[in-house]
Design a protein around this motif. Structure first.
Motif, PDB file in Angstrom:
ATOM      1  N   GLU A 289       0.829  -1.209   0.000  1.00 48.48           N
ATOM      2  CA  GLU A 289       0.000   0.000   0.000  1.00 48.48           C
ATOM      3  C   GLU A 289       0.863   1.258   0.000  1.00 48.48           C
ATOM      4  O   GLU A 289       0.549   2.237  -0.689  1.00 48.48           O
ATOM      5  N   LEU A 290       1.938   1.248   0.775  1.00 50.03           N
ATOM      6  CA  LEU A 290       2.835   2.404   0.782  1.00 50.03           C
ATOM      7  C   LEU A 290       3.510   2.579  -0.571  1.00 50.03           C
ATOM      8  O   LEU A 290       3.680   3.709  -1.052  1.00 50.03           O
ATOM      9  N   ASN A 291       3.909   1.473  -1.202  1.00 52.60           N
ATOM     10  CA  ASN A 291       4.496   1.560  -2.543  1.00 52.60           C
ATOM     11  C   ASN A 291       3.505   2.162  -3.536  1.00 52.60           C
ATOM     12  O   ASN A 291       3.877   2.969  -4.400  1.00 52.60           O
ATOM     13  N   HIS A 292       2.239   1.770  -3.416  1.00 52.34           N
ATOM     14  CA  HIS A 292       1.203   2.318  -4.290  1.00 52.34           C
ATOM     15  C   HIS A 292       1.034   3.816  -4.048  1.00 52.34           C
ATOM     16  O   HIS A 292       0.875   4.599  -5.004  1.00 52.34           O
ATOM     17  N   GLU A 293       1.063   4.220  -2.786  1.00 52.69           N
ATOM     18  CA  GLU A 293       0.932   5.648  -2.461  1.00 52.69           C
ATOM     19  C   GLU A 293       2.110   6.449  -3.020  1.00 52.69           C
ATOM     20  O   GLU A 293       1.935   7.540  -3.564  1.00 52.69           O
ATOM     21  N   ILE A 294       3.326   5.893  -2.886  1.00 55.58           N
ATOM     22  CA  ILE A 294       4.512   6.574  -3.406  1.00 55.58           C
ATOM     23  C   ILE A 294       4.430   6.698  -4.927  1.00 55.58           C
ATOM     24  O   ILE A 294       4.747   7.756  -5.502  1.00 55.58           O
ATOM     25  N   ALA A 295       4.001   5.640  -5.606  1.00 55.90           N
ATOM     26  CA  ALA A 295       3.870   5.693  -7.066  1.00 55.90           C
ATOM     27  C   ALA A 295       2.845   6.734  -7.487  1.00 55.90           C
ATOM     28  O   ALA A 295       3.032   7.452  -8.480  1.00 55.90           O
ATOM     29  N   ALA A 296       1.740   6.835  -6.745  1.00 57.39           N
ATOM     30  CA  ALA A 296       0.713   7.830  -7.070  1.00 57.39           C
ATOM     31  C   ALA A 296       1.253   9.242  -6.885  1.00 57.39           C
ATOM     32  O   ALA A 296       0.965  10.134  -7.700  1.00 57.39           O
ATOM     33  N   ARG A 297       2.040   9.458  -5.826  1.00 60.33           N
ATOM     34  CA  ARG A 297       2.625  10.780  -5.612  1.00 60.33           C
ATOM     35  C   ARG A 297       3.578  11.135  -6.750  1.00 60.33           C
ATOM     36  O   ARG A 297       3.588  12.277  -7.238  1.00 60.33           O
ATOM     37  N   ALA A 298       4.383  10.171  -7.174  1.00 58.06           N
ATOM     38  CA  ALA A 298       5.339  10.431  -8.262  1.00 58.06           C
ATOM     39  C   ALA A 298       4.619  10.753  -9.559  1.00 58.06           C
ATOM     40  O   ALA A 298       5.042  11.635 -10.320  1.00 58.06           O
ATOM     41  N   LYS A 299       3.528  10.069  -9.824  1.00 60.25           N
ATOM     42  CA  LYS A 299       2.779  10.296 -11.064  1.00 60.25           C
ATOM     43  C   LYS A 299       2.143  11.676 -11.074  1.00 60.25           C
ATOM     44  O   LYS A 299       2.020  12.311 -12.140  1.00 60.25           O
ATOM     45  N   ALA A 300       1.735  12.177  -9.903  1.00 51.91           N
ATOM     46  CA  ALA A 300       1.049  13.466  -9.824  1.00 51.91           C
ATOM     47  C   ALA A 300       2.002  14.644  -9.726  1.00 51.91           C
ATOM     48  O   ALA A 300       1.570  15.795  -9.845  1.00 51.91           O
ATOM     49  N   ASP A 301       3.281  14.399  -9.517  1.00 48.46           N
ATOM     50  CA  ASP A 301       4.246  15.481  -9.310  1.00 48.46           C
ATOM     51  C   ASP A 301       5.119  15.668 -10.543  1.00 48.46           C
ATOM     52  O   ASP A 301       5.743  14.722 -11.021  1.00 48.46           O
ATOM     53  N   GLY A 302       5.191  16.894 -11.041  1.00 48.24           N
ATOM     54  CA  GLY A 302       5.968  17.167 -12.246  1.00 48.24           C
ATOM     55  C   GLY A 302       7.456  16.983 -12.052  1.00 48.24           C
ATOM     56  O   GLY A 302       8.157  16.472 -12.939  1.00 48.24           O
ATOM     57  N   VAL A 303       7.987  17.394 -10.895  1.00 51.95           N
ATOM     58  CA  VAL A 303       9.426  17.247 -10.638  1.00 51.95           C
ATOM     59  C   VAL A 303       9.804  15.772 -10.575  1.00 51.95           C
ATOM     60  O   VAL A 303      10.834  15.350 -11.127  1.00 51.95           O
ATOM     61  N   ALA A 304       8.985  14.971  -9.908  1.00 45.79           N
ATOM     62  CA  ALA A 304       9.267  13.533  -9.819  1.00 45.79           C
ATOM     63  C   ALA A 304       9.230  12.892 -11.202  1.00 45.79           C
ATOM     64  O   ALA A 304      10.048  12.006 -11.505  1.00 45.79           O
ATOM     65  N   ARG A 305       8.318  13.323 -12.048  1.00 49.83           N
ATOM     66  CA  ARG A 305       8.247  12.753 -13.398  1.00 49.83           C
ATOM     67  C   ARG A 305       9.513  13.084 -14.188  1.00 49.83           C
ATOM     68  O   ARG A 305      10.008  12.250 -14.956  1.00 49.83           O
ATOM     69  N   ARG A 306      10.047  14.277 -14.005  1.00 46.56           N
ATOM     70  CA  ARG A 306      11.296  14.627 -14.700  1.00 46.56           C
ATOM     71  C   ARG A 306      12.463  13.805 -14.174  1.00 46.56           C
ATOM     72  O   ARG A 306      13.318  13.378 -14.942  1.00 46.56           O
ATOM     73  N   LEU A 307      12.497  13.587 -12.853  1.00 43.33           N
ATOM     74  CA  LEU A 307      13.574  12.783 -12.287  1.00 43.33           C
ATOM     75  C   LEU A 307      13.522  11.345 -12.782  1.00 43.33           C
ATOM     76  O   LEU A 307      14.561  10.693 -12.934  1.00 43.33           O
ATOM     77  N   MET A 308      12.325  10.841 -13.038  1.00 41.97           N
ATOM     78  CA  MET A 308      12.189   9.449 -13.483  1.00 41.97           C
ATOM     79  C   MET A 308      12.676   9.228 -14.904  1.00 41.97           C
ATOM     80  O   MET A 308      12.734   8.095 -15.365  1.00 41.97           O
ATOM     81  N   THR A 309      13.039  10.295 -15.606  1.00 37.55           N
ATOM     82  CA  THR A 309      13.642  10.113 -16.936  1.00 37.55           C
ATOM     83  C   THR A 309      15.099   9.677 -16.836  1.00 37.55           C
ATOM     84  O   THR A 309      15.684   9.248 -17.833  1.00 37.55           O
TER      85      THR A 309
END
Length: 341
Positions: free
Chosen positions: A196-216
């Motif tokens: 559940e925590l992993n799912h929450e972290i993934a949802a936060r990353a998907k909703a955050d623009g900075v996190a999406r850039r870091l995931m490149t």
């Protein structure tokens, strides 16, 4: 009496110690304060610099004192220690904090907002649950090993242990099986909570623009991207990516003297959660590269050809940290460098 310009505040649970100094460094006051007296006392002081050691409650007090109009600075405790004179007590600590804050080359910790502190809780909670899961898996492995029942290491193989516990023909005495079944139930609950925590972290990353850039960046997924954003200070706190990598703890210890450079092992000073995540991610990239191969002219290919794997993993984690800082400080997304012909 000279006006106070710097206040060193030694934090505690109930009894605080304040040390006020003028611009010339002369002592203006030494005052012992109860917890409920701190803000009222500081509200009555002229606007000045209030310094504290960076600790668990320092960010809360930094925000509260900053709202009174004072300038707040947090100092790492290791940088305060050299200013303590002989005996260790609250009064000496407050004076040392005050003196350290007046040094022109002192390094400070940025005060975190409530939102940034709240974002970090999910990683601390996940680390706690993962540690408990590891303890239970090791306990199951040890108990079953006493009966000659084994399985390969790693959480992915724990189902073999559980199957042996639940199998009546496995030869485990019923007195032991009843206890092991309870450990299995706790383990499954922990696995559900971690998922559940992993799912929450993934949802936060998907909703955050900075996190999406870091995931490149290769090797950075939702967990590391959100951890960097939640745990790292503002990028402007560092002069370069090298300073950020040193803050994470991915640079060698220096023991240089007499003009001779001597570098030791990786310092491991800094943010432990980020360092561990970056090294785990780098080890995955290196394992994939050794199985699938990499272009011979690439940086990773050249490193693997001449360096031990563990050294390459730490070097890659260091490189990833620098790239992440560059994206935070300058914007944009990651673009893979061209491979030399």
């Amino acid at each position: 009496m000279e006006e106070v310009s710097t206040i060193g505040l030694d934090l505690a649970k109930h009894v605080f110690q304040a040390h006020g100094a003028s611009a010339s460094g002369a002592v203006v006051f030494r005052k012992r304060l109860r917890r409920e007296q701190v803000l009222a006392f500081l509200a009555g002081q002229p606007r000045c610099l209030v310094a504290m050691e960076a600790c668990a409650s320092a960010h809360h007090w930094g925000r509260a004192i900053g709202e009174l109009g004072h300038e707040v600075r947090l100092i790492p405790p290791a940088y305060v220690k050299p200013f303590v004179k002989r005996q260790k007590n609250d009064m000496a600590d407050a004076e040392a904090i005050c003196e350290a804050a007046q040094r022109p080359t002192m390094r400070f910790v940025a005060v975190k907002s409530e939102a940034k502190q709240a974002a970090a809780v999910v990683f601390r909670a996940r680390d706690l649950l993962v540690g408990q899961r590891t303890q239970i898996i090791n306990a199951l492995r040890g108990h079953l090993g006493e009966y000659g029942l084994i399985a390969p290491q790693g959480p992915s193989h724990v189902e073999r242990l559980i199957a042996q516990i639940e199998d009546p023909a496995s030869g485990i005495p019923e007195a032991a099986r009843s206890c092991l079944v309870r450990l299995v139930e706790i383990l499954r609950r922990l696995q559900d909570e971690i998922a559940e925590l992993n799912h929450e972290i993934a949802a936060r990353a998907k909703a955050d623009g900075v996190a999406r850039r870091l995931m490149t960046v290769p090797g950075i997924g939702p967990l590391i991207a959100t951890a960097i954003e939640a745990l790292a200070p503002p990028p402007e706190s560092f002069r370069s990516g090298r300073d950020f990598a040193a803050w994470v703890g991915l640079t060698p210890v220096q023991r240089s003297t007499g003009g001779k450079e001597r570098l030791g092992r990786t310092s491991r000073m800094g943010e432990r959660t980020l360092r561990r995540l970056l090294i785990i991610a780098a080890s995955g990239v290196v394992r994939w590269a050794k199985r699938k191969g990499v272009p011979a002219g690439s940086w990773l290919g050249r490193m693997l050809a001449r360096k031990p794997p563990m050294l390459v993993i730490v070097a890659l984690a260091n490189k990833t940290a620098r790239v992440a800082w560059a994206l935070l400080a300058k914007g944009g997304i990651y673009r893979a460098p061209a491979v030399a012909a």
